[in-house]
Design a protein around this motif. Structure first.
Motif, mmCIF file in Angstrom:
data_model
loop_
_atom_site.group_PDB
_atom_site.id
_atom_site.type_symbol
_atom_site.label_atom_id
_atom_site.label_comp_id
_atom_site.label_asym_id
_atom_site.label_seq_id
_atom_site.Cartn_x
_atom_site.Cartn_y
_atom_site.Cartn_z
ATOM 1 N N ASN A 139 -6.034 -26.814 -15.339
ATOM 2 C CA ASN A 139 -4.734 -26.588 -14.682
ATOM 3 C C ASN A 139 -4.514 -25.117 -14.330
ATOM 4 O O ASN A 139 -3.498 -24.516 -14.671
ATOM 5 N N ASN A 140 -5.503 -24.533 -13.679
ATOM 6 C CA ASN A 140 -5.465 -23.098 -13.407
ATOM 7 C C ASN A 140 -4.842 -22.745 -12.063
ATOM 8 O O ASN A 140 -5.013 -21.641 -11.570
ATOM 9 N N LEU A 141 -4.097 -23.681 -11.487
ATOM 10 C CA LEU A 141 -3.430 -23.426 -10.216
ATOM 11 C C LEU A 141 -1.937 -23.217 -10.443
ATOM 12 O O LEU A 141 -1.388 -23.641 -11.460
ATOM 13 N N PRO A 142 -1.258 -22.557 -9.500
ATOM 14 C CA PRO A 142 0.199 -22.398 -9.612
ATOM 15 C C PRO A 142 0.900 -23.747 -9.753
ATOM 16 O O PRO A 142 0.409 -24.773 -9.265
ATOM 17 N N LYS A 143 2.056 -23.749 -10.398
ATOM 18 C CA LYS A 143 2.772 -24.978 -10.717
ATOM 19 C C LYS A 143 3.671 -25.460 -9.573
ATOM 20 O O LYS A 143 4.497 -26.348 -9.764
ATOM 21 N N ILE A 144 3.515 -24.860 -8.411
ATOM 22 C CA ILE A 144 4.294 -25.240 -7.231
ATOM 23 C C ILE A 144 3.321 -25.725 -6.160
ATOM 24 O O ILE A 144 2.421 -24.989 -5.749
ATOM 25 N N SER A 145 3.481 -26.956 -5.727
ATOM 26 C CA SER A 145 2.580 -27.539 -4.733
ATOM 27 C C SER A 145 3.333 -27.785 -3.429
ATOM 28 O O SER A 145 4.464 -28.284 -3.438
ATOM 29 N N PHE A 146 2.675 -27.450 -2.309
ATOM 30 C CA PHE A 146 3.289 -27.630 -0.990
ATOM 31 C C PHE A 146 2.277 -28.283 -0.069
ATOM 32 O O PHE A 146 1.134 -27.822 0.056
#
Length: 237
Positions: A139-146
């Motif tokens: 889970n090494n990505l930012p917690k905001i998905s667009f």
């Protein structure tokens, strides 16, 4: 200008009301606004639609977090023209791209649009290859998905396939835990641009985020249409 950011979502985690509860809000532009945003607004700064959408969404996030540097996990369908020598017309499905983007808002709206445009232009191959090179473990990505899926009615109503508003059942395994705090998914259908904002930030915060996002989209439409000339940026020359 504050150059700190919330890449790992620690700031947003402090705003989570219920780790397991998702709240939903919708954003919809009418047909006139949608047509202006898709066909007219890009002329001012030679932008693509994601440049403007992410500018508006970043301002909405700033309203909530007071941060000017924002990290977003950007998702795409991977069917954009990346290499003119590669013909994907006879392929079916999407080549989904998921990759992090650092966005830094500037002092003025026009400067932010240009800066975000240039930021997105610097991403190699529009994100294709990130997963192969770095992977998605931990889970090494930012917690905001667009994710803006694009136009689903570009053929003027002559398409043979149509999107229907029917329940398709669960599309994810129940064991699949979504670690994102905010998910934004949008498309244009029946001439209207629509977004669904899902978040763990509580009902009121989720609705407020959606309202500010819509307001910023309208502000960007008005701003770009008010320009009396077009402006080039570094990537254009």
């Amino acid at each position: 200008q504050n150059v700190l950011s919330d890449y790992d979502g620690k700031l947003l985690e402090g705003m989570v009301s219920n780790e397991d509860a998702l709240n939903y809000a919708t954003v919809e532009l009418d047909k006139e606004q949608t047509e202006l945003l898709l066909t007219k607004s890009n002329a001012a700064y030679n932008t693509q639609i994601n440049d403007l959408l992410l500018t508006a969404f970043s301002y909405a996030l700033r309203e909530m977090t007071c941060e000017t540097v924002i990290h977003i996990t950007l998702e795409g369908h991977g069917r954009e023209e990346i290499d003119a020598s590669i013909d994907i017309n006879r392929t079916v499905g999407w080549f989904t791209t998921i990759y992090p983007v650092r966005i830094e808002l500037q002092d003025k709206l026009d400067a932010s649009i240009k800066y975000i445009k240039e930021t997105l232009r610097q991403i190699p191959n529009k994100g294709i290859g990130y997963g192969a090179l770095l992977g998605y473990v931990g889970n090494n990505l930012p917690k905001i998905s667009f994710n803006y899926l694009g136009q689903f009615d570009k053929d003027g109503g002559k398409e043979t396939w149509n999107i229907v508003d029917e329940d398709s059942g669960n599309t994810l395994a129940l064991e699949n835990y979504d670690s994102n705090i905010i998910n934004v998914n949008g498309l244009t259908i029946a001439g209207k641009m629509q977004f669904t904002v899902a978040s763990k930030l509580g009902v009121q915060n989720t609705k407020h985020l959606a309202q500010v996002f819509k307001g910023k989209l309208q502000e960007i439409i008005n701003h770009t249409l008010s320009q009396t000339r077009a402006y080039l940026t570094v990537s254009d020359v």
